[in-house]
Design a protein around this motif. Structure first.
Motif, short mmCIF file in Angstrom:
data_model
loop_
_atom_site.label_atom_id
_atom_site.label_comp_id
_atom_site.label_asym_id
_atom_site.label_seq_id
_atom_site.Cartn_x
_atom_site.Cartn_y
_atom_site.Cartn_z
N UNK A 1 0.84 -1.20 0.00
CA UNK A 1 0.00 0.00 0.00
C UNK A 1 0.87 1.25 0.00
N UNK A 2 1.94 1.23 0.82
CA UNK A 2 2.83 2.39 0.90
C UNK A 2 3.53 2.62 -0.44
N UNK A 3 3.98 1.54 -1.06
CA UNK A 3 4.66 1.64 -2.36
C UNK A 3 3.69 2.16 -3.42
N UNK A 4 2.45 1.62 -3.41
CA UNK A 4 1.46 2.04 -4.39
C UNK A 4 1.17 3.54 -4.25
N UNK B 1 4.12 5.52 -5.64
CA UNK B 1 4.13 5.51 -7.11
C UNK B 1 3.04 6.42 -7.67
N UNK B 2 1.89 6.44 -7.02
CA UNK B 2 0.79 7.31 -7.46
C UNK B 2 1.19 8.78 -7.32
N UNK B 3 1.86 9.10 -6.21
CA UNK B 3 2.32 10.49 -6.01
C UNK B 3 3.32 10.89 -7.10
N UNK B 4 4.25 9.99 -7.40
CA UNK B 4 5.26 10.29 -8.43
C UNK B 4 4.60 10.47 -9.80
N UNK B 5 3.63 9.62 -10.09
CA UNK B 5 2.94 9.71 -11.37
C UNK B 5 2.22 11.06 -11.50
N UNK C 1 2.98 14.53 -14.17
CA UNK C 1 1.99 15.15 -15.06
C UNK C 1 2.22 16.65 -15.14
N UNK C 2 2.81 17.24 -14.12
CA UNK C 2 3.00 18.69 -14.08
C UNK C 2 4.36 19.08 -14.49
#
Length: 123
Positions: free
Chosen positions: A108-111, A114-118, A122-123
């Motif tokens: 969950x922490x890794x996911x 990764x979501x934050x990095x993704x 985008x910006x």
């Protein structure tokens, strides 16, 4: 339920969120079923209700198709039993059930990371 000499009933067990289903004999633990289904139900204590890593959640219908909570489960889980939480090493299937495996805390922490990095990319 079944008497000696009779055929053991088979039960379908589905593990969410992976949606893996396996057919096992009635009386098999969810932990054992998860191994056969190749579903990620973790344990460290060898199935003796020691580590509490094999928690699953089940709805009211599924709870009726599992054995009653064992003494170790009652001691370890207490009020969580009322929320539909069972230990995979203690809960034995008595009919077709669908249970949800909580996400591994590390995964969950890794996911999330990764979501934050993704999002940042985008910006």
């Amino acid at each position: 339920m079944s008497h000696a000499g009779g055929h053991a009933r088979t039960c379908k067990v589905t593990f969410l969120p992976d949606n893996r289903t396996v057919t096992v004999r009635s009386g098999v633990t969810l932990l054992e079923a998860s191994r056969r289904a190749n579903a990620a139900l973790r344990t460290r204590c060898g199935g003796v209700a020691g580590c509490l890593m094999c928690k699953v959640s089940a709805d009211a219908e599924a709870l009726l198709r599992l054995n009653d909570p064992t003494e170790p489960e009652r001691r370890k889980l207490g009020p969580q039993l009322d929320e539909g939480i069972r230990l995979g090493c203690q809960a034995r299937v008595r009919g077709d059930v669908v249970v949800t495996v909580p996400e591994d805390p590390l995964k969950a922490a890794i996911r999330r990371k990764l979501a934050e990095q993704a999002e940042e990319e985008l910006w």
